[in-house]
Design an enzyme around this catalytic site. Structure first.
Site, PDB file in Angstrom:
ATOM      1  N   GLY A 205      -6.842  -4.659   6.985  1.00 48.79           N
ATOM      2  CA  GLY A 205      -7.702  -5.548   7.752  1.00 48.79           C
ATOM      3  C   GLY A 205      -8.570  -6.411   6.879  1.00 48.79           C
ATOM      4  O   GLY A 205      -8.297  -6.589   5.687  1.00 48.79           O
ATOM      5  N   LEU A 231       0.806  -5.964  10.900  1.00 51.16           N
ATOM      6  CA  LEU A 231      -0.147  -6.470   9.906  1.00 51.16           C
ATOM      7  C   LEU A 231      -0.424  -5.420   8.807  1.00 51.16           C
ATOM      8  O   LEU A 231      -0.677  -4.270   9.104  1.00 51.16           O
ATOM      9  CB  LEU A 231      -1.462  -6.818  10.610  1.00 51.16           C
ATOM     10  N   ASP A 232      -0.389  -5.863   7.564  1.00 47.23           N
ATOM     11  CA  ASP A 232      -0.713  -5.003   6.421  1.00 47.23           C
ATOM     12  C   ASP A 232       0.242  -3.814   6.279  1.00 47.23           C
ATOM     13  O   ASP A 232      -0.068  -2.834   5.593  1.00 47.23           O
ATOM     14  CB  ASP A 232      -2.161  -4.507   6.462  1.00 47.23           C
ATOM     15  N   GLU A 233       1.359  -3.889   6.971  1.00 48.82           N
ATOM     16  CA  GLU A 233       2.424  -2.934   6.729  1.00 48.82           C
ATOM     17  C   GLU A 233       3.515  -3.700   5.971  1.00 48.82           C
ATOM     18  O   GLU A 233       3.261  -4.759   5.428  1.00 48.82           O
ATOM     19  CB  GLU A 233       2.971  -2.394   8.059  1.00 48.82           C
TER      20      GLU A 233
END
Lengths: 289, 289, 289, 289
Positions: A205, A231-233
């Site tokens: 995040g 997101l952010d994976e």
């Protein structure tokens, strides 16, 4: 002689190496570098082979047909490219440009062997922090594609058009602070690299350095990964860290982080350009030596 | 099934990989791990292959004969061993025993898959700094071989006898503060690992941490290498370092160094035990992943 | 001469350093080492001073009274101890004993200047993986306190009794795989160090190396932290990491992790023993040079 | 308020800290950061203090006079400067410009708070590898001072004139491949930083990456140090390393090395700009946190 890079993924069964190596030998090729990895849980085989051929004698199509038709190779995914083919790269950026500046510099001195076909930002060129004068100094086309919640779909269509018109094969999110739509992310699941300014999965995040400060960690890091709709994976390519201490304010963490971010991102791009990364579900196989 | 490790060095010519891989396939073997490296300057080829065979069907002698007789392999050096064969290891030590203690601990929990057949020291057992009670607690034979300039030749003959009677295949100098004779070093050029307490080639010779302090370096390190008749030379297997600062006295450097030394030495021993290190003149090829 | 360590936390206002330094000078003391840190957000001041005094002339009580009474020091927390006082340490462990073995070794060679007053495990001594023979070889009392969900409260009372009877000042959870009750954790908020086998805040909870494998990270780490009632939270003291690759199975991650865990834990214990760590809410100030 | 940085070196005797801290307090100053180090062998005391004063009330001259006159301070060397004073920096470079490009970038985004008053090269501007267009793009004066063995003295006089006319306070040799004369080096013993492309004292002299390859080391590094008349000697400020393997050719070592060099050099320059480095004979005291 011409140098080729073959990457191969298939089921892990006896005879794969012998098949590939004999196939190359048959076509008069000479292996100069090879890596392989047998994933034991799902029995998947990964291979990267660099070999030299006489371009007048080597029949690329025949070689690929024979290889694919081989009994030993079940469900193969194969990629074959000339080592000296320059990958066409489109870089996305917001305001912060240390990663962009580093990619351009390394491209110019030949360390990253790629063609930067365009730089796209959601901010105008003169809002980037060092004003690189991309067009005049580097002859790199710059596109300003502003974005709001309402115009995201429209902006992504424009982006798709630029990708299409420039023939971009790799997208690099060099501190691009916008979340891609699921559709767009899915379309580019294998050719879009993001730099996240934390040691994922820590501090997903926004504002990861502030999160890191609040948690009082003793090291900070950065992560380059392929983008997915989560997101952010997404499969991690490169990570690195540096020591920090209680005396590092969030601002100092940001500064130290810049150094890690550009290092991690340019390593990941280089590995991708040299076809050293193969995606394995949510993991990557990286043949880096 | 039985798991075998093959290591191979030969001239780098087309067809080596195909020959080895096909040879294994022909004998019913299944490759589970493979690494290779083509040294470009002298055109030497290095390979390590792990493969499974049915011990009732696999004819080791035939396999080796065929492989050696293959046209593609010029001047091959080949080693083939069962993965589960325990290497017989003799450890030499002086007084400082943190490396020894670490090797014994890792051997006991199975991390280093070896048989420690003897510990030899130029000091009596009760002079080692923690008095490990090798004989009573660990059932490891301990030999005290005192040494003076005059008795070095005699001491080395006694050492040779212990090596011979215990069947030791690997010698580990775990902070053994004696210089081996040229003859002895030459005899053990491929199976004697030393830990040097500096980041070689910096600070060869005695008291490297004091040298490091005097030079004011900002990192210290340790080096595990095969022993040669040249002191502090020899092919490097593993190196590692840690940050230090002006506030680290020589005593603190020694303490920090202990941590690096045992880590570096045990890594090097592990790599050797798994046949992951191949000597290439004064360099090593290390297949560590 | 006698060497003392003073640690001090107070509001950050002008004159703190002058006050402390003058106070030491007045008592005939000589500062040999000093660190201070001004936390800018909440304006807290942290200080560690090592100074020499003549024990026949130095009046400890007067010094502390004067210091606390000083106008410059608002809400001070002060600790003063002799450098050569050995801290009494109780180690808790489950079955895995590489951290325990390392702490014992480092205690014996004087690297960790502490008295291990007891080892407590929820398993019997012969279930620890190397059977250290704590009682016979090391003369360290061993207590087997089995635990089930139902007996946790009872087990913790027994533990409290051992802490009390041994006079333990520091608890080290050296891979103790039990969750402490909130009450117990709160009682020991400043003197109980845990080693968590991941780079926190990544991979909290059970089986962090398996989680790390699944996420495909390229580095793994370990974290030593003070225990709080929140599991895997608490102020971080030391963290460290190592590179891993796609070829590292969860089992290899566990093995590589052991090396990091014992290094990180013993560093944290050493820093605590030397009064180099001051807790600052959920963060720590670590004066490590 | 105005923020000042005081650095102090003197004999290590009781009362130094109290004297300095009381002196600052007397002048209405408030210490916001302080580091000190007592060198135990030669009994030298090093201190760096950052403090805030009211510029209308603070009498700099009086403060310095009083401090120097204090009985507690024997043979003090004192430096006092405003934190926001920009250091005037002259950068010397040959053809390879990755360090230069990095210093310019970091100066532009404010990470290195300095004025680059000139860039001097022994090659013409268009021979630098990326042709930075220093004059047009960055408004940085560029001087081409060619050099041969015969003209070295002459070239250094010209360099001295540029230093004098630009008021340069710090010289940075950013891969400047010329050896300075002893006289010149002596004149700039405290304000001339060089980046050496090896982990000194390993691989002094020319072509360190080729030397590193030949020796088969498993890590390469870089060293930033103050220049002395002894080539590749001089007090070390920063060092760093990266892992390499048998598969890294000298060319790849050079490429990996570039990343380390620019990181190490810019760290050293930053530490110098913030007065965090104090020279202690052939060593440095670096207050980096």
């Amino acid at each position: 002689m011409e140098r080729l890079i073959l990457t191969l993924t298939c089921e892990d069964r006896p005879g794969v190496v012998a098949t590939v190596a004999s196939g190359i030998l048959q076509c008069g090729g000479n292996i100069v570098e090879a890596n392989q990895f047998e994933e034991r849980v799902n029995h998947v085989f990964f291979m990267r082979v660099v070999f030299d051929v006489d371009p007048n004698k080597f029949d690329r199509r025949l070689f690929l047909e024979r290889t694919k038709a081989s009994e030993a190779l079940r469900n193969p995914r194969i990629k074959l490219k000339r080592e000296d083919e320059k990958v066409r790269v489109l870089i996305l950026v917001s305001k912060i440009d240390h990663c962009l500046a580093d990619l351009i510099y390394k491209s110019r001195i030949g360390e990253l062997d790629m063609n930067i076909v365009a730089v796209v930002s959601n901010h105008p060129e003169d809002k980037l922090n060092v004003s690189l004068n991309l067009r005049s100094d580097y002859a790199i086309p710059f596109y300003h594609l502003p974005i709001t919640r309402e115009t995201k779909a429209q902006q992504e269509s424009e982006l798709r058009e630029i990708i299409s018109s420039t023939g971009a094969e790799l997208l690099v999110l060099a501190r691009y602070m916008q979340i891609l739509s699921n559709d767009f992310a899915d379309e580019h699941a294998t050719n879009c690299i993001n730099i996240h300014h934390s040691f994922l999965p820590s501090f997903v995040g926004a504002k990861p350095y502030h999160q890191a400060y609040d948690r009082g960690v003793k090291m900070i890091g950065a992560t380059a990964h392929y983008v997915t709709s989560e997101l952010d994976e997404g499969p991690i390519i490169v990570q690195d860290v540096e020591n920090v201490s209680h005396s590092d304010s969030p601002e100092r963490l940001i500064r130290k982080g810049r150094e890690i971010e550009r290092r991690v991102l340019s390593r990941a791009v280089k590995l991708h350009l040299e076809d050293r990364v193969i995606i394995d579900g949510n993991r990557t196989v990286v043949f880096d030596r």
